[in-house]
Design an enzyme around this catalytic site. Sequence first.
Site, mmCIF file in Angstrom:
data_model
loop_
_atom_site.group_PDB
_atom_site.id
_atom_site.type_symbol
_atom_site.label_atom_id
_atom_site.label_comp_id
_atom_site.label_asym_id
_atom_site.label_seq_id
_atom_site.Cartn_x
_atom_site.Cartn_y
_atom_site.Cartn_z
ATOM 1 N N TYR A 237 1.837 5.360 12.011
ATOM 2 C CA TYR A 237 2.025 3.803 12.377
ATOM 3 C C TYR A 237 3.093 3.127 11.536
ATOM 4 C CZ TYR A 237 -1.391 3.732 8.877
ATOM 5 O OH TYR A 237 -2.216 3.842 7.718
ATOM 6 N N HIS B 74 -4.314 4.752 3.698
ATOM 7 C CA HIS B 74 -5.567 4.087 3.825
ATOM 8 C C HIS B 74 -6.868 4.965 2.918
ATOM 9 C CE1 HIS B 74 -9.182 1.644 4.752
ATOM 10 N NE2 HIS B 74 -9.603 2.539 5.270
ATOM 11 N N ARG C 179 0.893 -1.185 0.141
ATOM 12 C CA ARG C 179 0.076 0.025 -0.217
ATOM 13 C C ARG C 179 0.926 1.292 0.114
ATOM 14 N NH1 ARG C 179 -3.202 0.885 5.186
ATOM 15 N NH2 ARG C 179 -2.010 2.948 5.276
#
Lengths: 325, 350
Positions: free
Chosen positions: B272, B263, B259
């Site tokens: 994170y 998100h 990714r």
Amino acid sequence: MTEVTLVQAVNRALRTAMSADPEVLLLGEDIGVNGGVFRATEGLLKDFGADRVIDTPLSETGIVGAAVGMALYGLKPVAEIQFLDFIYPGFDQIVSELAKFRYRSGGQYPCHVVIRSPYGGGIKGGLYHSQSTEAYFAHTAGLKVVVPSTPADAYGLLLSSIFDPDPVIFLEPKRIYRTVTGEVPEGDQRVPIGRARTVREGTDVSVFAYGAMIPPATEACQAAEADGVSAELIDLRTLVPLDAGAVLASVEKTGRAVIVHEAARFCGYGAEIAAILAEKAFFSLKAPIHRVTGFDTPFPYALENLYLPNAARIRQAIVDTVRAG
Amino acid sequence: MSAGFAPLPLPYTAPELERRLGADWSGLLWTAYRWMRTARSLDERMVGLQRQGRVGFYGPATGQEAVSIAAGLAVRENDWVFPGLREQLVALVRGHPLGTYLHHLFADSLDPASGRQMPCHPTAREVRYVSMSSCVGTQVSQAVGCAYGFRFRSDDAVSLAFFGDGATSVSDFHAGMNFAGVFHLPVVFCCTNNQWAISLPVEQQSRVAELAEKAAAYGMPGRRVDGSDFIETYLQLSDALETARQGRGPTLLEFVVYRMSPHSTSDDPSRYQPADWRERSAQHDPVGRMERLLGALGLLSQDLVREMDRQIDATLRDAIAAAERTAPPGPETLERDVFAPAVSAPSAEG
């Protein structure tokens, strides 16, 4: 016309629908070889085959999710959830998916599933075989909620549900599966969704009930005659869409309302009926609206007869309401 | 993340590609590459538009393009797609018009779903692309039910269920995989493992090192695929689709991808992700890998890319402008499609 029990009427409606339309199929736990734990699907596996009467693995979300997928493709699945108390693993599929597919796709993906499930107390089923949680479903836009109380209505309303273009939660009052009997027609004779039924006419007070509450409510209305009260009993039959016209017309005539359900009182379906009467029939009311319901507790095993409304409680509410004004 | 793959050994030779992809292998690669550049450009523009407040939300597919594009090119017309969060490209590759998708992103009155859902949740019935839910995993058991329908009607279609690594933890993954195994249905389960479920790394999502291993529990084959490699992805998908179509049951494919974006536009991965994640993930960038492959095969020229980009830019610019000019859905659409239009339900408002 033949005299059958309510659960036999369900079985007959399924048989009629499956005979009429080869794309009606059933899925659920123990519904095939075993004929359903209440025998609602007895004999259907033999007559329609395992492709159409599907014994599934033990997963309510799998059952409802698979039924949703079948319906998106164009089949007419009728899913059985063995007890309404066990529907919650499939709740996400019902409220997030089934109820919303038509809306969220702008009408491109209608999703026509019937979910049949026995509900309600009075069978010594304890916490998890007794609940009456129709309000969860009635609160969710996009679902129709149907609750028959007689064999004829179970037959005709289930046929209407199976051939309806929208998802239907079809709640079967298991307490009276075998205690009420009546005639059902042959063939595809449907009872329309969205119409209440007047069980008995009266002039002093309107009693609104559905499902397994109809027998004690009927008894209570008869008993209230001895108190000099003429009670009208309306079987709502479909909670969504509600026949609000019938509810209002009755109260405009009698001026009083008693609402009966076995579900818990707080935010129960009766609260909606009371609110509609307050909003639309306020000036017809002669007395405060009275609700006769279960308690705001989990469903108790040993005390279920205390929990469930019975004819005596309903009769008392009828008399109190009439005497109040 | 230990589950990485070494960058694709380059180049595949032209004869090898012809053997594995067929005579028109270069056309296939060019089509895929064009979609990759389109998707990358769309993601960049839409993130920018979201930052300017011109669209409400966006979920980029950056880094995961090869899987969706391969799926869009590998399926047959009668196959059904049950998308997860980042598979909008499947619909576009199958022929859903880009302009229509932009109307959806802007939630305007020409969105076929009437602006009912957040951006990146399109519905495209005409290409058998099912309306997407934000609820993770619910589509898995639905894809299985649909596949039951295929067999029931003797339709030789296959159902593709897309979901991410996070969805392997939800009940519908288990239920759907189990039903598909028990009923031996024509489903290809496509787990796009981008190694992050918002902030949770895949190592904390599952104890098994390879999510494809989960297939064994359901009596179906599971294969791990380098999802940044368009060719391997396309071949594995084609193989699993054919297996399903021939009645030989479902397959779980785990596409390992990286990714390369947040998100969504509502997410801040600096909270994170390790500092070197972007750099590491960029090494696997499917677009870069396709470029290197095309370059090594002598199929790439700066002129061709410039012309391609010019066309893509013009198409996107026009589509965005058209969507921005379009009025939002009218208030009269609010209560439509709750139920079928023929129903005139008695209403308490009546």
